[in-house]
Design an enzyme around this catalytic site. Structure first.
Site, PDB file in Angstrom:
ATOM      1  N   SER A   1     -11.313   8.834   0.109  1.00 25.45           N
ATOM      2  CA  SER A   1     -10.205   9.072   0.539  1.00 25.45           C
ATOM      3  C   SER A   1      -9.172   9.328   1.225  1.00 25.45           C
ATOM      4  CB  SER A   1      -8.911   8.815  -0.797  1.00 25.45           C
ATOM      5  OG  SER A   1      -9.522   7.647  -1.506  1.00 25.45           O
TER       6      SER A   1
ATOM      7  N   SER B   1      -8.194   5.395   0.887  1.00 18.23           N
ATOM      8  CA  SER B   1      -6.650   4.952   0.739  1.00 18.23           C
ATOM      9  C   SER B   1      -5.492   5.949   1.186  1.00 18.23           C
ATOM     10  CB  SER B   1      -6.281   5.467  -1.374  1.00 18.23           C
ATOM     11  OG  SER B   1      -6.596   6.003  -1.859  1.00 18.23           O
TER      12      SER B   1
ATOM     13  N   LYS C   1       1.707  11.175   0.699  1.00 17.88           N
ATOM     14  CA  LYS C   1       1.598  10.145   0.591  1.00 17.88           C
ATOM     15  C   LYS C   1       2.352   9.725  -0.572  1.00 17.88           C
ATOM     16  CE  LYS C   1      -3.361   7.749  -1.425  1.00 17.88           C
ATOM     17  NZ  LYS C   1      -4.487   8.334  -1.450  1.00 17.88           N
TER      18      LYS C   1
END
Lengths: 485, 475
Positions: A165, A141, A66
């Site tokens: 997330s 996210s 990420k």
């Protein structure tokens, strides 16, 4: 080849059926192939360091990280314009550990800007799409990390989870998403959203793979004071699908159709029906499953408390983004104006709204009413859960209140119980730092849905076992999005 | 009209540690800007604070030295505000539960003892230092993150002298406890002054004016005195004092308005989530307590009451803890306290000041001083000679007894040897004996001088004088 699980790839690598460079090449090719349609990556690492030497379970395995984890020498943007050209000079601990384990980072994945958001649509490079249906979002996210694994680009990816997330996008993507106990994986180098709630975790296509990744990235870190002391546990070796005698519970109100009277539809009916089947399956596996009633007021308060605490911490955590030391420099006659300009230009409206909210929450006159009350809710929830974990080994429940929504969905802002509770109760895991995993448990309208299991602090192995047992009787292990298959 | 002056102080002092408060960067005075920095000090995304336990220990030590209550758990808070000297956009400090609360310290103000109440003392990190120029500013992050202890007094002082006495005492405690070098010339100790004037006898305090970041004690004194004068005149003219922050300018010795304080700035404090609460165990606190040396105030009192030394001398001796320890060692060895105080305050300290060296480097050990003092007491050398010996000792790094031998100045206290010489001299000066007996007393000095000449100065002058008198009596 690359669509296999880590466990399978390990065997192939060790038996020389395939080389790491072949795997990495395939990963990178797929990353490019799907980039236009799904937008998983901010950066694809063409020059990913190949590792042919076998150093352990993750050695030679491609992965994605990420884009809010600091990677030395590799652009790390947090999907925000304010960091669009930021190249860190140090690695996050999790990145360092992956390198040490021999895993190969093939790219940095898109997220909701600064990890604030649950749609995967707010990154500065555009929205990430759901590999099962391009018209739908994958959730956030950690949208890019979820999509990359669901697309079969990599067998695992690293994500972060502040509310859900990792676990929500995993559900929408039909894969496994795991958020370990707070402190099991170091947060050093993770760009903070709300540090008391932030966790580093992973996406995989099997529960055992999640155990393998966790073995590689867990561990005490002197650079993170909230990091837990080391234990001798080896998740890969110790994971078992024998859960006979385990005691599970679910929140009665969450599985109760009556709770959602104002916002009930066929999709939700199928989700709840599926959950009832999961309960029966667990009973077949030898576990007991009991409903536990929660005060509706407490359930109603989880999401507001989460928003309050996370916005408050976020506004403070992101105060370093001023363009003075790094990031695009603003313009103005005074230092204050330069910082003001950098922040005005660097953040999207959504982020500014969160910062203003957070700032309001922390103001002296509002602290008691907003911030401290939210902390009290958090305490009540954590105390209740901790009490329950004295009796039960885990809590189960649907990972989401719907299948992955379409991009232009209407019910996002509706304050129904479905949105307020079912869509957001996974934050319980962040409130208490509880280990929490989502794994695929079926399909509704051809879209995957997930089951969440949340256990007691430091009982990560327990949670993995409970997930592993269900996975072993379901056909979803290793699944890749049908659209791309 | 007469006014009651009320003063409260907030004193920042940098803590002496190897590394910074929350990072592994060196905590060192550095000429070269931006040399002691890491990603943590500059708040690059993803960094986390790591508490420096040396700083924690020292903060507990200081809290205890100021007789403060120490909490059972150590917490930190965030103080949020934007400024380029604060890379994170917040300062990690202590607001909810400081390391010390409700303390006090006794200080001498002239001959009086004044108890200064301490509201709290808290541990935090320093900011970067900024240099402003016409069109730009320079930032040095070396100072960013250096551990800082802020001591906040109650509004309990009433004059510049009291404030100065407190600052001096506080500084000495920092140094005595080895918590800080507390050097104002390096900006290690900085002071905010809160001052208000109210009509004499008034039960409520006047409007508070704050003066920020005063970097020397002399300036604190000047600023307070100026402010008392300014406010007195303003009040006498019927003006209202405005609650505000003022800046002291040491060029023209005046204070100037910086900003008016309508409402206090809201720093949006909340508990730092990245630092888990740290339990301060009772044993840990006790152990730290045991390392606190006897402080200046107590030492002065002890010297005055137990050793009968003047307050002035006592104050001079305790100024430097090492000197006080040297002095106490000497007393322990049996040197008369008053004699010892004379030696330390006049000869030894003068020498150390002149050579700008610490007492640790002094060659003359307490044991040697004892030997030297004994030689004088036994009449073997004169005080004047002892002083000469001292300078030879520190110059040549030799034992005083060796020096005395080498100089050949050991006085003869052998009665019969001196008596023989005296007899010989008297025999040759019958006329002078008559004059002496006739009342010319200075003749005695002549005879003593003759004996000294004959013994090359080694005769004990007192003894010589007595023998001469005895021998003259016999004639």
């Amino acid at each position: 080849m690359i669509e296999k699980t880590i466990e399978e790839l390990r065997k192939d690598l060790d038996s020389k059926k395939i080389t790491s460079s072949e795997l990495v090449k395939e990963s990178i090719e797929l990353a490019y192939k799907y980039q236009n349609d799904y937008n998983s990556f901010v950066t694809i690492c063409d020059d990913a360091a190949i590792n042919e030497e076998s150093k352990g379970a993750l050695s030679g395995i491609p992965c994605a990280i990420k884009d809010n984890m600091s990677t030395k020498g590799i652009l790390t943007t947090a999907s925000s314009n304010i960091l669009k050209n930021y190249v860190p000079f140090f690695d996050a601990t999790v990145v360092e550990k992956l390198k040490k384990a021999g895993a190969v980072n093939i790219g940095k994945t898109v997220l909701d800007e600064l990890a604030m958001g649950g749609t995967g649509t707010t990154g500065h490079t555009g929205p990430t799409r759901n590999p099962w249906d391009k018209e739908r979002l994958i959730g956030g996210s950690s949208c890019g990390s979820a999509a990359a694994v669901a697309l079969g680009i990599v067998p695992f990816s690293i994500g972060s989870d502040t509310g859900d997330s990792i676990r929500k996008p995993a559900a929408y993507g039909g894969i496994v998403g795991y958020k370990p106990t707070y402190g099991l994986v170091s947060r050093f180098g993770l760009f903070p959203f709300a540090c008391s709630l932030d966790h580093v975790g992973c996406f995989t296509r099997s529960v055992k793979d999640a155990a393998i990744v966790m073995d590689g990235i867990k561990g005490n870190d002197k650079r993170d004071m909230t990091s837990l002391p080391d234990t001798n546990v080896n998740f890969e070796n110790e994971i078992t699908n024998d859960i006979k005698g385990k005691k599970l519970f679910y929140i009665k109100e969450i599985a109760d159709r009556k709770t959602y009277e104002d916002d009930y539809d066929e999709e939700l009916e199928q989700i709840i029906t599926n959950f009832e089947k999961v309960i029966e399956d667990y009973k077949k596996l030898g576990a007991t499953v009991e409903p536990i009633s929660f005060d509706m007021k407490v359930l109603d308060a989880i999401y507001p408390a989460y928003l309050t605490i996370s916005c408050a911490e976020a506004t403070s955590n992101n105060s370093n983004l001023t363009g003075i030391i790094f990031g695009p420099r603003g313009e103005g006659e005074s230092i204050e104006k330069i910082m003001f300009d950098a922040r005005t230009k660097g953040f999207s409206e959504l982020i500014k709204r969160r910062f203003v909210t957070g700032s309001y929450i922390l103001q002296k006159e509002n602290q008691e009413r907003c911030f401290l009350n939210a902390q009290r809710v958090r305490r009540i929830v954590v105390d209740k859960m901790t009490q329950l974990y004295k009796t039960y080994d885990g809590m189960i429940g649907p990972a989401a209140g719907s299948i992955a929504p379409k991009f232009k969905s209407e019910n996002v802002d509706k304050l129904s119980k479905r949105n307020l509770i079912l869509e957001n109760y996974l934050a319980i895991g962040n409130f208490g730092g509880f280990p929490s995993i989502t794994l695929p448990c079926g399909f509704v309208n051809k879209m995957p849905i997930g089951l969440n299991i949340t256990g007691a602090v430091r009982k990560d192995l327990e949670v993995l076992n409970i997930a592993y047992a269900l996975e072993s009787i379901y056909p979803y292990k290793g699944q890749i999005a049908k659209e791309v298959k | 009209m007469e006014y009651d002056v009320t003063i409260g102080l907030e004193v920042h002092c940098e803590v002496k540690t190897n590394t910074k408060m929350f990072s592994p960067s060196l905590n060192a005075y550095e000429e070269l800007a931006n040399n002691n920095i890491t990603e943590i000090d500059l708040a690059f995304p993803g960094v986390l604070p790591i508490v420096n336990y040396e700083a924690v220990k020292k903060s507990v030590k200081m809290a205890l030295a100021l007789n403060c209550k120490v909490p059972s758990k150590m917490y930190f808070d965030r103080k949020n505000y934007y400024y380029p000297d604060l890379p994170k956009g917040f300062q990690i400090t202590q607001m909810h539960d400081p390391v010390g609360t409700d303390g006090y310290v006794n200080v001498f103000v002239g001959d009086d003892v004044k108890k200064i109440d301490i509201h709290d003392i808290h541990l935090e990190e320093d900011t970067a230092s900024l240099d402003h120029y016409d069109t730009y500013s320079l930032i040095d992050y070396n100072r960013a993150g250096i551990p800082l202890l802020e001591t906040v007094t109650e509004p309990c002082m009433h004059s510049a002298d009291e404030a100065l006495a407190f600052l001096d005492a506080l500084r000495k405690i920092f140094i005595y406890c080895d918590i800080s070098e507390a050097r104002t010339d390096r900006g290690q100790m900085r002071c905010d002054v809160n001052i208000s004037l109210a009509p004499k006898g008034s039960s409520v305090l006047g409007t508070k004016v704050e003066m920020k970041n005063i970097n020397s004690f002399a300036n604190v004194k000047a600023a307070i005195e100026y402010e008392i004068k300014r406010q007195t005149e303003a009040l006498n003219n019927g003006e209202r004092i405005i609650q505000e922050t003022r800046r002291y300018d040491d060029v023209d010795n005046k204070t100037y308005r910086m900003r008016e304080k309508v409402e206090g700035v809201d720093y949006k404090y909340f508990i730092e989530p990245n630092i888990p609460p740290y339990r301060l165990e009772k044993e840990f606190v006790e152990e730290i307590k045991s390392t606190i040396p006897m402080l200046q105030f107590e030492r002065i009192n002890k010297y005055m009451s137990e050793y009968d030394i003047s307050k002035y001398d006592a104050t001079v001796i305790v100024k430097d803890k090492s000197v006080a320890e040297y002095f106490e060692k000497c007393i322990e060895l049996g040197i008369n306290p008053k004699t010892c105080a004379n030696w330390v305050t006049s000869i030894i300290l003068a020498h150390l000041n002149k050579t700008e060296s610490p007492i640790e480097s002094l060659y003359l050990t307490p044991k040697m001083l004892k030997d030297l003092v004994k030689m004088v007491e036994d009449g073997k050398i004169s005080s004047k000679q002892a002083k000469q010996v001292f300078y030879k000792v520190v110059e040549e790094n030799k034992d005083p007894l060796t020096i005395i031998d080498e100089l050949g100045i050991k006085q003869t206290s052998d009665d019969s040897a001196i008596r023989d010489i005296v007899k010989g001299i008297l025999d040759n000066n019958a006329k002078l004996i008559e004059e002496y007996k006739g009342g010319r007393s200075n003749v005695l000095d002549f005879f003593v001088g003759q004996v000294m000449k004959a013994t090359r100065g080694q005769a004990n002058p007192t003894m010589t004088s007595t023998i001469i008198k005895e021998e003259i009596e016999k004639r």
